[in-house]
Design a protein around this motif. Structure first.
Motif, PDB file in Angstrom:
ATOM      1  N   ASP A   1       0.988  -1.158  -0.023  1.00  0.00           N
ATOM      2  CA  ASP A   1       0.075  -0.011   0.041  1.00  0.00           C
ATOM      3  C   ASP A   1       0.743   1.254   0.089  1.00  0.00           C
ATOM      4  O   ASP A   1       1.898   1.379   0.582  1.00  0.00           O
ATOM      5  CB  ASP A   1      -0.872  -0.018   1.019  1.00  0.00           C
ATOM      6  CG  ASP A   1      -1.819   1.234   1.205  1.00  0.00           C
ATOM      7  OD1 ASP A   1      -2.663   1.245   0.406  1.00  0.00           O
ATOM      8  OD2 ASP A   1      -1.173   2.121   1.898  1.00  0.00           O
ATOM      9  N   GLY A   2       0.392   2.328  -0.636  1.00  0.00           N
ATOM     10  CA  GLY A   2       1.120   3.389  -0.787  1.00  0.00           C
ATOM     11  C   GLY A   2       2.246   3.579  -1.974  1.00  0.00           C
ATOM     12  O   GLY A   2       3.244   4.198  -2.012  1.00  0.00           O
TER      13      GLY A   2
ATOM     14  N   ASN B   1      -6.392  14.566   3.155  1.00  0.00           N
ATOM     15  CA  ASN B   1      -5.869  15.257   1.930  1.00  0.00           C
ATOM     16  C   ASN B   1      -6.611  16.428   1.508  1.00  0.00           C
ATOM     17  O   ASN B   1      -7.778  16.268   0.798  1.00  0.00           O
ATOM     18  CB  ASN B   1      -5.781  14.256   0.650  1.00  0.00           C
ATOM     19  CG  ASN B   1      -5.170  14.938  -0.646  1.00  0.00           C
ATOM     20  OD1 ASN B   1      -5.002  16.120  -0.538  1.00  0.00           O
ATOM     21  ND2 ASN B   1      -4.745  14.151  -1.651  1.00  0.00           N
TER      22      ASN B   1
ATOM     23  N   TYR C   1       0.235  14.556   6.863  1.00  0.00           N
ATOM     24  CA  TYR C   1      -0.531  13.679   5.885  1.00  0.00           C
ATOM     25  C   TYR C   1       0.478  13.332   5.033  1.00  0.00           C
ATOM     26  O   TYR C   1       1.226  14.204   4.327  1.00  0.00           O
ATOM     27  CB  TYR C   1      -1.482  14.352   4.830  1.00  0.00           C
ATOM     28  CG  TYR C   1      -2.309  13.561   4.008  1.00  0.00           C
ATOM     29  CD1 TYR C   1      -2.204  13.365   2.640  1.00  0.00           C
ATOM     30  CD2 TYR C   1      -3.165  12.791   4.748  1.00  0.00           C
ATOM     31  CE1 TYR C   1      -2.546  12.694   1.961  1.00  0.00           C
ATOM     32  CE2 TYR C   1      -4.090  11.873   3.743  1.00  0.00           C
ATOM     33  CZ  TYR C   1      -3.955  11.860   2.404  1.00  0.00           C
ATOM     34  OH  TYR C   1      -4.445  10.891   1.621  1.00  0.00           O
TER      35      TYR C   1
ATOM     36  N   GLY D   1       0.368  10.524   2.873  1.00  0.00           N
ATOM     37  CA  GLY D   1      -0.170  10.134   1.588  1.00  0.00           C
ATOM     38  C   GLY D   1       0.239   8.585   1.307  1.00  0.00           C
ATOM     39  O   GLY D   1       0.057   7.979   0.492  1.00  0.00           O
TER      40      GLY D   1
ATOM     41  N   LEU E   1      -1.088   5.107   3.576  1.00  0.00           N
ATOM     42  CA  LEU E   1      -2.065   4.786   4.632  1.00  0.00           C
ATOM     43  C   LEU E   1      -1.323   4.238   5.692  1.00  0.00           C
ATOM     44  O   LEU E   1      -1.560   4.594   7.138  1.00  0.00           O
ATOM     45  CB  LEU E   1      -3.077   3.926   4.185  1.00  0.00           C
ATOM     46  CG  LEU E   1      -4.064   3.483   5.136  1.00  0.00           C
ATOM     47  CD1 LEU E   1      -4.758   4.434   5.838  1.00  0.00           C
ATOM     48  CD2 LEU E   1      -5.044   2.350   4.549  1.00  0.00           C
TER      49      LEU E   1
ATOM     50  N   TYR F   1     -10.424   9.538   5.139  1.00  0.00           N
ATOM     51  CA  TYR F   1     -10.411   9.791   3.727  1.00  0.00           C
ATOM     52  C   TYR F   1     -11.898   9.826   3.583  1.00  0.00           C
ATOM     53  O   TYR F   1     -12.398   8.634   3.307  1.00  0.00           O
ATOM     54  CB  TYR F   1      -9.616   8.367   3.092  1.00  0.00           C
ATOM     55  CG  TYR F   1      -9.141   8.843   1.609  1.00  0.00           C
ATOM     56  CD1 TYR F   1     -10.334   8.914   0.441  1.00  0.00           C
ATOM     57  CD2 TYR F   1      -7.867   9.189   1.401  1.00  0.00           C
ATOM     58  CE1 TYR F   1      -9.925   9.537  -0.630  1.00  0.00           C
ATOM     59  CE2 TYR F   1      -7.449   9.715   0.063  1.00  0.00           C
ATOM     60  CZ  TYR F   1      -8.590   9.895  -1.173  1.00  0.00           C
ATOM     61  OH  TYR F   1      -8.236  10.379  -2.133  1.00  0.00           O
TER      62      TYR F   1
ATOM     63  N   LYS G   1     -11.682   6.447  -1.520  1.00  0.00           N
ATOM     64  CA  LYS G   1     -10.633   5.760  -2.332  1.00  0.00           C
ATOM     65  C   LYS G   1     -10.482   4.351  -1.611  1.00  0.00           C
ATOM     66  O   LYS G   1     -10.124   3.550  -2.231  1.00  0.00           O
ATOM     67  CB  LYS G   1      -9.534   6.647  -2.308  1.00  0.00           C
ATOM     68  CG  LYS G   1      -8.418   5.964  -3.075  1.00  0.00           C
ATOM     69  CD  LYS G   1      -7.115   7.155  -3.110  1.00  0.00           C
ATOM     70  CE  LYS G   1      -5.979   6.346  -3.675  1.00  0.00           C
ATOM     71  NZ  LYS G   1      -4.814   7.418  -3.862  1.00  0.00           N
TER      72      LYS G   1
HETATM   73  P1  P6P Z   1      -4.475  10.410  -1.931  1.00  0.00           P
HETATM   74  C1  P6P Z   1      -1.944   5.035  -1.519  1.00  0.00           C
HETATM   75  O1  P6P Z   1      -2.096   5.143  -3.009  1.00  0.00           O
HETATM   76  C2  P6P Z   1      -3.287   5.213  -0.860  1.00  0.00           C
HETATM   77  O2  P6P Z   1      -4.056   3.900  -1.376  1.00  0.00           O
HETATM   78  C3  P6P Z   1      -3.081   5.054   0.500  1.00  0.00           C
HETATM   79  O3  P6P Z   1      -1.960   4.591   1.084  1.00  0.00           O
HETATM   80  C4  P6P Z   1      -3.310   6.657   0.958  1.00  0.00           C
HETATM   81  O4  P6P Z   1      -3.766   6.762   2.313  1.00  0.00           O
HETATM   82  C5  P6P Z   1      -4.094   7.445   0.187  1.00  0.00           C
HETATM   83  O5  P6P Z   1      -3.861   6.210  -1.325  1.00  0.00           O
HETATM   84  C6  P6P Z   1      -3.682   8.347  -0.435  1.00  0.00           C
HETATM   85  O6  P6P Z   1      -4.644   8.925  -1.565  1.00  0.00           O
HETATM   86  O7  P6P Z   1      -5.776  10.662  -2.706  1.00  0.00           O
HETATM   87  O8  P6P Z   1      -4.487  11.422  -0.861  1.00  0.00           O
HETATM   88  O9  P6P Z   1      -2.989  10.585  -2.772  1.00  0.00           O
END
Ligand code: P6P
Length: 343
Positions: free
Chosen positions: A120-121, A216, A249, A251, A253, A269, A282
């Protein structure tokens, strides 16, 4: 006198937990131990990503319509390959794979279901920001059945998870997990020189109220009025703290969640109207929200979709998305009051 040992290893910790559970067969211990091997392999590749040509994207997109980074593909493959042969799983669900992942016929099946987000991320991979693997483990409903696993057996509410946790690949690699039922939340740091995860954060408890909010704010124009009012509550002084919360933040998770778990705070989110295909925001219920909701709840926190507990949502799809408010219990309750119109 130097201590002879290396402290409590994750293996020792899992075995101790197994011994406290009279019905334990060791199947769960095998499952978690093999997942840890997969995480060690992923950690090694993540930590050298900057050195070898595995950065950048594969040019493909995944089920989520997101650019697939090479390490995503690698991490997914490592977990599937390591986990499919242990004889404890009846199927797997991955954020990277559209349908359920079956166990090949050459391997014995078991009664556990593993759902995971392998990396993730991933959009942060090539800028050296912490990323992570998130996992949840369920028991099959029709245990010892020879029949193929039905999707309905996998789509269980998060409250049914028998274990959940994550690995965060950052300045160090840390594993945080819980088996629920009051067993607590525990963190282990990987010592590369020993090749073992050693207990470093015993019985993590999240402060019931924090000083940090994570969202965000670039999505503000896509939020409804309740969401705007809720975020402004944390940014203002007319709140429980009597002063603005600090904004943090990353970005990623897992990075945002792990910081708030240790220091207190709320990650959000919200549902946003940016993408009509994603009216629920998302993040994914099965492979992100539910595992982290189990961890935070066991640590004394709370996770909500804005109207109620994440863990009580009855899933309808493997990759369904949910709005997510997660962290310190009182902060999440405040956020839920705004979103549900009570505040
Ligand atoms: P945004 C990373 O792509 C993710 O899935 C999570 O790890 C993170 O919290 C989120 O998307 C970030 O999304 O829209 O703020 O870039």
């Amino acid at each position: 006198m130097r201590k002879a040992g290396v402290g409590i290893t994750i293996t020792q910790h899992i075995l101790n937990q197994q011994r406290q559970n009279p019905e334990a067969t060791g199947a769960f211990t095998t499952l978690l131990s093999e997942l840890i091997v997969a995480a060690k392999v992923i950690s090694r590749e993540v930590n050298k990503a900057g050195l070898v040509d595995i950065l950048g994207s594969t040019g493909k997109v995944n089920i989520q319509d997101e650019q697939v980074q090479k390490l995503d593909v690698f991490a997914n493959g490592v977990i599937v390959e390591r986990m499919q042969h242990i004889g404890e799983l009846c199927c797997m669900g991955s954020e990277e794979v559209a349908d359920l992942i079956e166990i090949p016929t050459e391997y014995p099946k078991g009664n556990y279901i593993l759902v995971f987000d392998p990396l993730d991320g991933s959009s942060n991979i090539d800028v050296n920001v912490s990323i992570g693997t998130i996992f949840g483990i369920y028991k099959r409903i029709n245990i010892d059945s020879d029949s193929d696993v039905l999707l309905e057996e996998v789509l269980q509410p998060g409250v049914n998870q028998v274990a959940a946790g994550y690995f965060i690949y950052g300045s160090s690699t840390i594993m945080v997990y819980t088996t629920g039922n009051g067993t607590g939340v525990h963190g282990f740091t990987l010592y590369p020189s020993v090749g073992e995860f050693l207990l470093s954060h015993e019985d993590i408890r999240i402060p019931e109220r924090g000083k940090i909010y994570s969202v965000n704010e670039g999505n503000e124009q896509y939020w409804d009025e309740k969401t705007r009012a809720m975020v402004n509550y944390f940014k203002g002084s007319d709140n429980a703290l009597g002063r603005p919360y600090t904004s943090r933040y990353v970005g990623s998770l897992v990075a945002d969640f792990h910081r708030n778990l240790l220091k207190g705070g709320i990650f959000m989110y919200p549902a946003d109207l940016k993408d009509p295909k994603k009216p629920s925001g998302k993040l994914r219920l099965m492979v992100e929200a539910n595992p982290l909701a189990m961890v935070v709840t066991e640590a004394g926190g709370y996770a909500s979709n804005g109207s109620g507990p994440i863990l009580e949502i009855e899933p309808s799809q493997l990759h369904q998305r949910v709005p997510l408010y997660i962290g310190s219990k009182k902060d999440v309750e405040d956020a839920e009051a705004f979103i549900s119109g009570k505040k």
